[in-house]
Design an enzyme around this catalytic site. Structure first.
Site, mmCIF file in Angstrom:
data_model
loop_
_atom_site.group_PDB
_atom_site.id
_atom_site.type_symbol
_atom_site.label_atom_id
_atom_site.label_comp_id
_atom_site.label_asym_id
_atom_site.label_seq_id
_atom_site.Cartn_x
_atom_site.Cartn_y
_atom_site.Cartn_z
ATOM 1 N N GLU A 80 0.887 -1.177 0.000
ATOM 2 C CA GLU A 80 0.000 0.000 0.000
ATOM 3 C C GLU A 80 0.916 1.215 0.000
ATOM 4 O OE1 GLU A 80 -3.371 -0.089 0.049
ATOM 5 O OE2 GLU A 80 -3.386 -2.271 0.108
ATOM 6 N N GLU A 107 4.722 12.793 -4.645
ATOM 7 C CA GLU A 107 4.078 12.933 -3.347
ATOM 8 C C GLU A 107 4.968 13.759 -2.409
ATOM 9 O OE1 GLU A 107 3.958 9.425 -0.792
ATOM 10 O OE2 GLU A 107 1.843 9.834 -0.452
ATOM 11 N N CYS A 163 -2.191 9.335 3.338
ATOM 12 C CA CYS A 163 -1.890 8.752 2.026
ATOM 13 C C CYS A 163 -2.904 9.178 0.974
ATOM 14 C CB CYS A 163 -1.796 7.235 2.121
ATOM 15 S SG CYS A 163 -3.286 6.475 2.767
HETATM 16 P P1 NAD Z 1 8.759 4.462 4.385
HETATM 17 O O1 NAD Z 1 8.643 3.611 3.173
HETATM 18 O O2 NAD Z 1 9.930 5.326 4.538
HETATM 19 O O3 NAD Z 1 8.702 3.563 5.693
HETATM 20 C C1 NAD Z 1 7.650 2.645 5.921
HETATM 21 C C2 NAD Z 1 8.174 1.501 6.766
HETATM 22 O O4 NAD Z 1 9.149 0.803 6.003
HETATM 23 C C3 NAD Z 1 8.859 1.930 8.065
HETATM 24 O O5 NAD Z 1 8.526 1.007 9.078
HETATM 25 C C4 NAD Z 1 10.329 1.819 7.711
HETATM 26 O O6 NAD Z 1 11.150 1.568 8.830
HETATM 27 C C5 NAD Z 1 10.317 0.627 6.781
HETATM 28 N N1 NAD Z 1 11.470 0.569 5.878
HETATM 29 C C6 NAD Z 1 12.186 1.591 5.357
HETATM 30 N N2 NAD Z 1 13.193 1.106 4.578
HETATM 31 C C7 NAD Z 1 13.081 -0.240 4.592
HETATM 32 C C8 NAD Z 1 13.806 -1.298 3.976
HETATM 33 N N3 NAD Z 1 14.848 -1.068 3.193
HETATM 34 N N4 NAD Z 1 13.397 -2.560 4.207
HETATM 35 C C9 NAD Z 1 12.334 -2.822 4.980
HETATM 36 N N5 NAD Z 1 11.623 -1.871 5.613
HETATM 37 C C10 NAD Z 1 11.978 -0.591 5.413
HETATM 38 O O7 NAD Z 1 7.401 5.294 4.450
HETATM 39 P P2 NAD Z 1 6.978 6.355 5.567
HETATM 40 O O8 NAD Z 1 7.728 7.604 5.299
HETATM 41 O O9 NAD Z 1 7.027 5.748 6.920
HETATM 42 O O10 NAD Z 1 5.433 6.538 5.236
HETATM 43 C C11 NAD Z 1 4.976 7.451 4.327
HETATM 44 C C12 NAD Z 1 4.536 6.783 3.060
HETATM 45 O O11 NAD Z 1 3.525 5.814 3.337
HETATM 46 C C13 NAD Z 1 3.919 7.748 2.090
HETATM 47 O O12 NAD Z 1 4.375 7.471 0.796
HETATM 48 C C14 NAD Z 1 2.431 7.442 2.199
HETATM 49 O O13 NAD Z 1 1.660 7.803 1.098
HETATM 50 C C15 NAD Z 1 2.441 5.979 2.418
HETATM 51 N N6 NAD Z 1 1.172 5.533 2.993
HETATM 52 C C16 NAD Z 1 0.335 4.773 2.218
HETATM 53 C C17 NAD Z 1 -0.903 4.349 2.729
HETATM 54 C C18 NAD Z 1 -1.827 3.482 1.918
HETATM 55 O O14 NAD Z 1 -2.750 2.915 2.484
HETATM 56 N N7 NAD Z 1 -1.626 3.364 0.628
HETATM 57 C C19 NAD Z 1 -1.260 4.712 4.030
HETATM 58 C C20 NAD Z 1 -0.377 5.501 4.776
HETATM 59 C C21 NAD Z 1 0.843 5.900 4.247
#
Ligand code: NAD
Length: 495
Positions: free
Chosen positions: A265, A399, A300
């Protein structure tokens, strides 16, 4: 659930002890580097998280595997699993204010919204999937001849869940509740800037009677803890909410390890489209401001691109700027605050860069766009409206995940539809029109998981959130989400 400022202030004054990992029902130290937790409210250190090393994650996954294999959870009668998840929902509700305040201190969401969106949604989600447990079962296929073909639904085994920092409790529940409901074990990796409420959720899950080892939580950096989880051969299905960049990495990790199924997601750049024939342009302007600026744009499905019919653009911008100026930005623990803190300094700096860059490229910053309330030490931004944004600009396509609205005018319905679809994302959209045919044409034409008509952002656990294009695959919420957490198995029996 009611909130009063005195209760919030009392809970917010409590120190938060250093956190540990939950593995096999035990709270343990991590072998990796602890992660400091900085509150976006004032930039001060709140506590620290245990850093789970790759070995810690391997242990958590092995424990989850053993808990699945011995049937301590999957083998329970459906009615018993259901009782436990309802008890967990009761506990979330009983601790709702405590959870909401803890979450706000951690991630900066305004408290008035957090109470409903975080513990409120999480409890509703656990109840919804608790109820599904004994209502979703197999099928008998209409085969010919003396054959009985049964289609069984089985839990997948171990689910790895990686979630982001916006609405961690709600999004965590969207993964954990259906996974547990179907009988799986879970290893959850929260975001480093929003782990506290999910650690508390795990504590409540133990109290509710989820057997030790069935729900484990590993905290730490994405590139260490998250990567180890995504590479684990013990994880059968990986469910993720976060950025596209991380989503891409997860697919690579899956390919490099055990080809675990990955459900992603991801982000959005959702168009909120206002036609001149909208039933109430003043109401649409107010809604457009809330669609992007609540939770400081860290939603999001935020309506981050306003597409407005050229004939009403000037009046609409004026109403929108007025509605935005009236929003109260500030301490998210204050009940009157409508726009809270930006989650981290890095995120705030990224937001400011988007505004500066679009200004340099010729767009017009109608209002906002600066860091404010610096004297608090926290991370606050004056909501920005940027007009005359061209489709070629980064602000139109990428975004921000912050309080920055890109405005682009259109002349015709066809142009509006073209602009709506002119990004790689496809998460959400809004359409404001009194023309029923046009509303339905836009719903059909826009490639997105949800299209709101004459409103923006409504949601419920009964309907799926499922991104199109590079906003993801699979669906959270609704009965459709259960498909991610079950395998189909056919029994072909000669009679
Ligand atoms: P992110 O991808 O930076 O981090 C998300 C998670 O992934 C965190 O727990 C992080 O520690 C982990 N992560 C980061 N690098 C990783 C790796 N190499 N391997 C495994 N895990 C890793 O995202 P964020 O900044 O925490 O969240 C914001 C993003 O989430 C935005 O793009 C937003 O649109 C999206 N989002 C989507 C929805 C949806 O339902 N589609 C809902 C909420 C947020």
């Amino acid at each position: 659930m009611t909130l009063d400022q005195a209760t919030i202030d009392r809970l917010a004054a409590k120190p938060v002890p250093p956190q540990r990992l939950l593995i096999g029902g035990n709270w343990v130290e991590g072998e990796g580097e602890p992660v400091p937790v900085i509150s976006p409210i004032n930039g001060a250190r709140l506590t620290e998280l245990a850093g789970a090393s790759a070995a810690d994650v391997a242990r958590a996954c092995a424990v989850a595997r053993a808990a699945f294999d011995d049937g301590r959870w999957a083998g329970l009668a459906p009615a018993d699993r259901k009782r436990v998840l309802h008890r967990l929902a009761d506990l979330i509700e009983a601790h709702a204010v405590e959870l909401a305040v803890l979450g706000v201190r951690d991630n900066g969401t305004e408290i008035s919204m957090a109470l409903k969106a975080e513990p409120g949604s999480a409890a509703a989600t656990f109840r919804y999937y608790a109820e599904a447990i004994d209502k979703v079962y197999g099928e008998v296929a209409p085969t010919a001849g003396n054959v009985l073909a049964l289609i069984h639904r089985e839990p997948v085994g171990v689910v790895g869940a990686i979630v982001p920092w916006n609405f961690p409790l709600m999004i965590g529940a969207w993964k954990v509740a259906p996974a547990l409901a179907m009988g799986n074990s879970v290893v959850l990796k929260p975001a480093e800037t929003a782990s506290l409420t999910l650690l508390r959720l795990a504590e409540l899950a133990l109290e509710a009677g989820v057997p030790p080892g069935v729900f484990n939580v590993v905290t730490g950096q994405g590139r260490v803890t998250g990567e180890a989880l995504a590479l684990s051969p013990d994880v059968d299905v990986l469910v993720f909410t976060g950025s596209g960049a991380t989503g891409r990495r997860l697919l690579e990790y899956s390919a490099r390890s055990n080809l675990k199924r990955c459900y992603l997601e991801l982000g959005g750049k959702s168009p909120n489209i206002v036609f001149a024939d909208a039933p109430d342009l003043a109401a649409a302007a107010k809604a457009a401001a809330m669609a992007i600026f609540r939770n400081a744009g860290q939603v999001c499905v935020a309506g981050s691109r306003l597409l407005v019919e050229a004939s009403v653009q000037e009046d609409f911008l004026e109403a929108l700027a007025k509605a935005t100026a009236a929003l109260r930005v500030g301490n998210p623990l204050d009940l009157g605050t409508q726009v809270g803190a930006v989650n981290s300094l890095a995120q705030l700096e990224g937001n400011l860069r988007f505004v500066a860059e679009s200004r340099a490229e010729g767009a017009e910053v109608v209002r906002g766009g600066a860091r404010i309330l610096t004297e608090t030490g926290g991370y606050y931004m004056d909501p920005a409206i940027v007009a005359r944004v061209a489709p070629s600009q980064r602000l139109f396509r990428e975004e921000v995940f912050g309080p920055v609205l890109a405005v682009t005018a259109f002349e015709t319905e066809a142009e509006a539809l073209h602009l709506a679809n002119a990004t790689d994302y496809g998460l959400a959209a809004g359409v404001w029109t009194a023309n029923l045919g046009r509303a339905h044409r836009m719903v059909r034409g826009i490639r997105a998981g949800v299209v709101h008509v004459n409103t923006y952002g409504g949601a419920d656990v009964t309907v799926p959130l499922a991104g199109a294009k590079q906003s993801g695959n699979g669906a959270d919420k609704s009965l459709h989400a259960l498909e991610k957490y079950t395998d189909l198995k056919t029994a072909w029996i000669q009679l």
